[in-house]
Design a protein around this motif. Structure first.
Motif, PDB file in Angstrom:
ATOM      1  N   LEU A   1     -25.764  -8.917  -4.566  1.00 55.38           N
ATOM      2  CA  LEU A   1     -26.711  -7.841  -4.816  1.00 55.38           C
ATOM      3  C   LEU A   1     -26.915  -6.905  -3.630  1.00 55.38           C
ATOM      4  O   LEU A   1     -26.975  -5.684  -3.822  1.00 55.38           O
ATOM      5  CB  LEU A   1     -28.041  -8.416  -5.287  1.00 55.38           C
ATOM      6  CG  LEU A   1     -28.019  -8.979  -6.710  1.00 55.38           C
ATOM      7  CD1 LEU A   1     -29.388  -9.543  -7.069  1.00 55.38           C
ATOM      8  CD2 LEU A   1     -27.607  -7.926  -7.711  1.00 55.38           C
TER       9      LEU A   1
ATOM     10  N   LEU B   1     -27.881  -8.240 -11.816  1.00 54.34           N
ATOM     11  CA  LEU B   1     -28.803  -9.353 -11.609  1.00 54.34           C
ATOM     12  C   LEU B   1     -28.449 -10.540 -12.494  1.00 54.34           C
ATOM     13  O   LEU B   1     -28.459 -11.699 -12.063  1.00 54.34           O
ATOM     14  CB  LEU B   1     -30.238  -8.901 -11.894  1.00 54.34           C
ATOM     15  CG  LEU B   1     -30.873  -7.937 -10.894  1.00 54.34           C
ATOM     16  CD1 LEU B   1     -32.219  -7.458 -11.413  1.00 54.34           C
ATOM     17  CD2 LEU B   1     -31.037  -8.617  -9.542  1.00 54.34           C
TER      18      LEU B   1
ATOM     19  N   LEU C   1     -32.175  -0.928  -8.348  1.00 59.79           N
ATOM     20  CA  LEU C   1     -31.945  -2.144  -7.569  1.00 59.79           C
ATOM     21  C   LEU C   1     -32.996  -2.328  -6.485  1.00 59.79           C
ATOM     22  O   LEU C   1     -33.433  -3.443  -6.207  1.00 59.79           O
ATOM     23  CB  LEU C   1     -30.546  -2.096  -6.944  1.00 59.79           C
ATOM     24  CG  LEU C   1     -29.385  -2.401  -7.880  1.00 59.79           C
ATOM     25  CD1 LEU C   1     -28.054  -2.106  -7.201  1.00 59.79           C
ATOM     26  CD2 LEU C   1     -29.433  -3.853  -8.349  1.00 59.79           C
TER      27      LEU C   1
END
Length: 294
Positions: free
Chosen positions: A187, A231, A47
């Motif tokens: 996120l 994502l 990430l």
């Protein structure tokens, strides 16, 4: 993005999510908390790389400046990451996935209890039916010695429901309990959750025993099974309504059971099949009626 393409991508997301069980069953030396540590660590590294590519060098400044809600959400993600991997070391993959399928219904219930959202009758009926399915599975798993795994797995939908309820609190249009923060950028919270999960489980995982073979599989889980699907879901939430995402997301249960059945020889018990069928029927019926109403 067209609706058809979004649906196909969401199916791809569920396929990637569903690989955790079968991959874990092929580990050589890593066990329990070490599996959780490496998966979360590789997820965090993936990430960081992907978010720096998307957002530039200001990632850490954005993370530190994130509102308190994002950090609370990160705690929920950490609980989900940790409980899921520990649960599949204690119970069959099918049992864990069926238990996790309670997530959307628990989210609706939490919205009613804590945010005072009005729930339609079909959702109350679905909650009752799903509870019956889980109770059926609980009774049989207790006899088979797998109750501990079910109890740990329950932490995943509980943390997920808490996460969505927190986000509904501040999200525009959150008065609709069937649209739990569909447009919220989650996120940063996912990254926080991965970092916290890795930090919490490292002392419990020591001394590390994973082989090179295990590290390759766990890196696959961190990148392909978690980081990339996260994502994609953020992008798809702009196209697909939340009920449709919830319904398509339950394909993970079917795919996950099939993966472990074919790839690891782990056949689900009759109790899990019956209980899972009841839970999925309750969820699918509720979501299909919601889509039809819209």
């Amino acid at each position: 993005m067209s609706h058809r393409r979004a649906v196909l991508l969401m199916i791809l997301v569920t396929l990637m999510w569903s690989t955790a069980g079968v991959v874990t069953r092929h580990l050589e030396a890593a066990r329990s908390f070490e599996v959780t540590f490496w998966r979360s660590a590789f997820n965090a590294l993936s990430l960081i790389a992907l978010l720096r590519w998307l957002r530039g060098p200001g990632l850490w400044a954005q993370l530190l400046a994130a509102p308190r809600l994002v950090w609370w959400s990160g705690l929920c993600w950490a609980a989900m990451f940790t409980a899921f991997m520990v649960a599949i070391t204690l119970a069959s993959v099918a049992t864990v996935l069926v238990t996790m399928a309670l997530g959307p219904l628990l989210t609706a219930l939490f919205s009613r209890l804590f945010l005072h959202h009005k729930l339609p009758g079909r959702t109350w009926a679905a909650i009752a039916l799903a509870t019956l399915g889980i109770a059926w599975m609980f009774g049989h798993e207790a006899d088979a010695g797998g109750l501990k795994g079910v109890l740990v797995a329950l932490l995943v939908p509980l943390a997920a429901a808490t996460n969505w309820t927190l986000l509904q609190r501040v999200t525009h249009g959150a008065a609709d309990p069937e649209k739990p923060a569909a447009g919220q950028d989650m996120l940063p919270a996912v990254l926080i959750g991965a970092l916290l999960s890795a930090a919490i489980t490292l002392p419990l995982a020591w001394p590390l025993q994973a082989s090179a073979h295990d590290l390759g599989l766990l890196a696959f889980l961190g990148l392909v099974q978690l980081a990339i699907p996260c994502l994609l879901v953020v992008r798809l939430s702009r196209v697909l309504p939340a009920p449709e995402i919830a319904l398509l997301g339950q394909l993970e249960v079917i795919f996950g059971v099939l993966w472990t059945w074919v790839g690891a020889g782990e056949a689900p018990s009759g109790a899990v099949l019956v209980g899972g069928a009841i839970v999925l029927a309750a969820l699918a019926g509720n979501e299909l009626l919601a889509l039809r109403r819209r």
